[in-house]
Design a protein around this motif. Structure first.
Motif, PDB file in Angstrom:
ATOM      1  N   ILE A   1       2.936   6.531  -4.987  1.00 33.19           N
ATOM      2  CA  ILE A   1       2.890   6.705  -6.800  1.00 33.19           C
ATOM      3  C   ILE A   1       1.567   8.084  -6.936  1.00 33.19           C
ATOM      4  O   ILE A   1       1.952   8.307  -7.620  1.00 33.19           O
ATOM      5  CB  ILE A   1       2.641   5.131  -7.461  1.00 33.19           C
ATOM      6  CG1 ILE A   1       4.319   3.690  -7.437  1.00 33.19           C
ATOM      7  CG2 ILE A   1       2.148   5.193  -8.926  1.00 33.19           C
ATOM      8  CD1 ILE A   1       3.876   3.144  -8.076  1.00 33.19           C
ATOM      9  N   ARG A   2       0.686   7.187  -6.216  1.00 32.69           N
ATOM     10  CA  ARG A   2      -0.630   8.729  -6.393  1.00 32.69           C
ATOM     11  C   ARG A   2      -0.322   9.782  -6.216  1.00 32.69           C
ATOM     12  O   ARG A   2      -0.556  10.594  -6.446  1.00 32.69           O
ATOM     13  CB  ARG A   2      -1.745   7.860  -5.228  1.00 32.69           C
ATOM     14  CG  ARG A   2      -2.062   7.199  -6.330  1.00 32.69           C
ATOM     15  CD  ARG A   2      -3.528   6.352  -4.755  1.00 32.69           C
ATOM     16  NE  ARG A   2      -3.662   6.177  -3.260  1.00 32.69           N
ATOM     17  CZ  ARG A   2      -3.502   5.198  -3.620  1.00 32.69           C
ATOM     18  NH1 ARG A   2      -3.654   3.673  -4.367  1.00 32.69           N
ATOM     19  NH2 ARG A   2      -2.965   4.475  -2.546  1.00 32.69           N
ATOM     20  N   TYR A   3       0.272   9.723  -4.737  1.00 30.32           N
ATOM     21  CA  TYR A   3       1.135  10.620  -3.917  1.00 30.32           C
ATOM     22  C   TYR A   3       1.594  11.988  -5.591  1.00 30.32           C
ATOM     23  O   TYR A   3       2.426  13.148  -5.846  1.00 30.32           O
ATOM     24  CB  TYR A   3       1.213  11.341  -3.296  1.00 30.32           C
ATOM     25  CG  TYR A   3       2.095  12.440  -2.743  1.00 30.32           C
ATOM     26  CD1 TYR A   3       1.293  13.381  -2.197  1.00 30.32           C
ATOM     27  CD2 TYR A   3       3.485  12.954  -3.252  1.00 30.32           C
ATOM     28  CE1 TYR A   3       1.843  14.846  -1.693  1.00 30.32           C
ATOM     29  CE2 TYR A   3       4.131  13.741  -2.326  1.00 30.32           C
ATOM     30  CZ  TYR A   3       3.166  14.710  -2.019  1.00 30.32           C
ATOM     31  OH  TYR A   3       3.732  16.077  -1.458  1.00 30.32           O
ATOM     32  N   THR A   4       2.609  11.282  -6.104  1.00 31.44           N
ATOM     33  CA  THR A   4       4.047  11.618  -7.555  1.00 31.44           C
ATOM     34  C   THR A   4       2.943  12.318  -8.456  1.00 31.44           C
ATOM     35  O   THR A   4       3.157  13.385  -8.787  1.00 31.44           O
ATOM     36  CB  THR A   4       4.932  10.717  -7.196  1.00 31.44           C
ATOM     37  OG1 THR A   4       5.762  10.371  -5.749  1.00 31.44           O
ATOM     38  CG2 THR A   4       6.355  11.342  -7.638  1.00 31.44           C
ATOM     39  N   ALA A   5       2.510  11.103  -8.754  1.00 31.51           N
ATOM     40  CA  ALA A   5       1.532  11.111 -10.160  1.00 31.51           C
ATOM     41  C   ALA A   5      -0.418  11.835 -10.048  1.00 31.51           C
ATOM     42  O   ALA A   5      -0.209  12.412 -11.236  1.00 31.51           O
ATOM     43  CB  ALA A   5       1.423  10.333 -10.246  1.00 31.51           C
ATOM     44  N   ASN A   6      -0.155  12.873  -8.895  1.00 34.57           N
ATOM     45  CA  ASN A   6      -1.256  13.214  -8.376  1.00 34.57           C
ATOM     46  C   ASN A   6      -3.140  12.584  -9.264  1.00 34.57           C
ATOM     47  O   ASN A   6      -3.172  12.616 -10.343  1.00 34.57           O
ATOM     48  CB  ASN A   6      -1.354  14.460  -9.490  1.00 34.57           C
ATOM     49  CG  ASN A   6      -2.125  15.220  -8.463  1.00 34.57           C
ATOM     50  OD1 ASN A   6      -3.029  15.090  -7.282  1.00 34.57           O
ATOM     51  ND2 ASN A   6      -3.010  16.651  -9.578  1.00 34.57           N
TER      52      ASN A   6
ATOM     53  N   LYS B   1       0.721  -1.441  -0.154  1.00 38.42           N
ATOM     54  CA  LYS B   1      -0.122  -0.289  -0.012  1.00 38.42           C
ATOM     55  C   LYS B   1       0.817   0.591   0.041  1.00 38.42           C
ATOM     56  O   LYS B   1       0.503   1.959  -0.343  1.00 38.42           O
ATOM     57  CB  LYS B   1      -1.021  -0.256   0.975  1.00 38.42           C
ATOM     58  CG  LYS B   1      -2.139  -0.627   0.923  1.00 38.42           C
ATOM     59  CD  LYS B   1      -3.252  -0.539   1.668  1.00 38.42           C
ATOM     60  CE  LYS B   1      -2.830  -0.813   3.760  1.00 38.42           C
ATOM     61  NZ  LYS B   1      -3.876  -0.544   4.631  1.00 38.42           N
ATOM     62  N   GLY B   2       2.212   0.977   0.514  1.00 33.36           N
ATOM     63  CA  GLY B   2       2.875   2.095   0.688  1.00 33.36           C
ATOM     64  C   GLY B   2       3.155   2.742  -0.490  1.00 33.36           C
ATOM     65  O   GLY B   2       3.712   4.156  -1.367  1.00 33.36           O
ATOM     66  N   VAL B   3       3.936   1.436  -1.037  1.00 40.32           N
ATOM     67  CA  VAL B   3       4.083   1.922  -2.928  1.00 40.32           C
ATOM     68  C   VAL B   3       3.540   2.543  -3.924  1.00 40.32           C
ATOM     69  O   VAL B   3       3.432   3.313  -4.524  1.00 40.32           O
ATOM     70  CB  VAL B   3       5.067   0.746  -3.353  1.00 40.32           C
ATOM     71  CG1 VAL B   3       5.316   0.818  -4.511  1.00 40.32           C
ATOM     72  CG2 VAL B   3       6.105   0.153  -2.248  1.00 40.32           C
TER      73      VAL B   3
ATOM     74  N   LEU C   1      -3.065   2.091 -11.853  1.00 41.93           N
ATOM     75  CA  LEU C   1      -2.494   2.911 -11.241  1.00 41.93           C
ATOM     76  C   LEU C   1      -1.067   2.901 -12.011  1.00 41.93           C
ATOM     77  O   LEU C   1      -0.710   4.459 -12.598  1.00 41.93           O
ATOM     78  CB  LEU C   1      -2.242   2.855  -9.799  1.00 41.93           C
ATOM     79  CG  LEU C   1      -1.140   4.203  -8.815  1.00 41.93           C
ATOM     80  CD1 LEU C   1      -1.694   5.045  -9.353  1.00 41.93           C
ATOM     81  CD2 LEU C   1      -1.101   3.364  -7.600  1.00 41.93           C
ATOM     82  N   VAL C   2      -0.505   2.120 -11.839  1.00 36.68           N
ATOM     83  CA  VAL C   2       0.596   1.467 -12.819  1.00 36.68           C
ATOM     84  C   VAL C   2       0.437   2.071 -14.321  1.00 36.68           C
ATOM     85  O   VAL C   2       1.431   2.574 -15.212  1.00 36.68           O
ATOM     86  CB  VAL C   2       1.423   0.431 -12.859  1.00 36.68           C
ATOM     87  CG1 VAL C   2       2.612  -0.068 -13.554  1.00 36.68           C
ATOM     88  CG2 VAL C   2       1.799   0.001 -11.272  1.00 36.68           C
TER      89      VAL C   2
END
Length: 269
Positions: free
Chosen positions: A176-181, A170-172, A189-190
């Protein structure tokens, strides 16, 4: 040691002595006698068990000096990293974590450099035990990315490998969500973040064939990671998917690699 440290409470002092006394590799009874002498600490019961002779010596010197400076000096001398060079690094990390557990109750931590630093005092057993879990020590020895600990401290505390892996995955995804908005999860997501034709995030210059190949490979690894570990831990009861310490260690090391790659990633749209 210019600073004067307060006396260590008896219960904490006994725990420190027992911890040091339990070190079987790299610290013999003879070593203890020598280090006490080196630190100028009288040794009233040199033939007693290791932890008891330390307790007697520490109690006496602390009573005389009204502080714990000599005790802390002994710990620095006896547990200096140079004395454990012939052992695997994980052995020394385990020693540090064990000694830092009781030391945390007086707001002190011994670092890998053999120096003391101030920390927030532990108020509960749970807070102190976090410094001595097996999985935690092995991950520290591997020098995994700090975000591994950010997302699953409570699970590491109880050696709950199944949920430690779940929180790690979940942390990974969260990173990614935070960095890619973005707001999606897992494979979707990927696919959105690292789309091979119009990516939001890239982990390299994304110009050469090699760059693009690495980018695609990273995305495929992430998709497999989420498919194998995130989805399984999210939908399968713990009793139906046993997780060993070794499995958790390897999975969380892979997650550490993802975080290091994400450290170098940047948003392009």
């Amino acid at each position: 040691m210019a600073k004067i440290f307060n006396k260590i409470p008896p219960n904490v002092l006994e725990s420190i002595c027992r911890t040091i006394g339990d070190i079987s590799e790299g610290l013999s009874g003879t070593d203890i006698n020598r280090y006490l002498q080196e630190c100028g600490i009288p040794n009233p019961t040199p033939d007693n068990t290791k932890w008891k002779r330390l307790a007697n010596a520490f109690e006496q010197i602390q009573h005389l000096t009204k502080n714990s400076n000599d005790i802390l000096k002994f710990i620095q001398v006896a547990l200096h990293p140079s004395r454990f060079l012939k052992f695997d690094k994980s052995h020394y990390i385990s020693i540090l974590l064990s000694i830092n557990q009781p030391l945390s109750f007086v707001g002190i931590e011994l670092t890998e450099q053999g120096k003391f630093r101030g920390i927030t005092e532990s108020k509960t057993i749970a807070e102190a035990q976090l410094r001595a879990t097996n999985l935690y020590s092995k991950l520290k020895a591997r020098e995994v990315h700090p975000d591994i600990f950010k997302y699953c401290k409570s699970e590491l505390l109880v050696n709950n490998y199944f949920h430690a892996v779940f929180e790690t995955t979940k942390g990974v995804a969260d990173r990614i969500r935070y960095t890619a908005n973005l707001n999606s999860d897992g494979g979707k997501l990927v696919a959105e973040a690292f789309n091979s034709t119009a990516p939001i995030l890239i982990i390299n210059n994304f110009t050469t064939e090699t760059d693009i190949s690495e980018h695609k490979g990273f995305a495929n690894l992430l998709i497999g990671f989420f498919g194998m570990f995130r989805n399984t831990t999210a939908h399968t009861p713990k009793i139906d998917w046993p997780m060993s310490e070794q499995d958790a260690l390897e999975i969380m090391t892979i997650a550490s690699l993802f975080h290091r790659k994400l450290d170098k990633s940047h948003k392009i749209r």
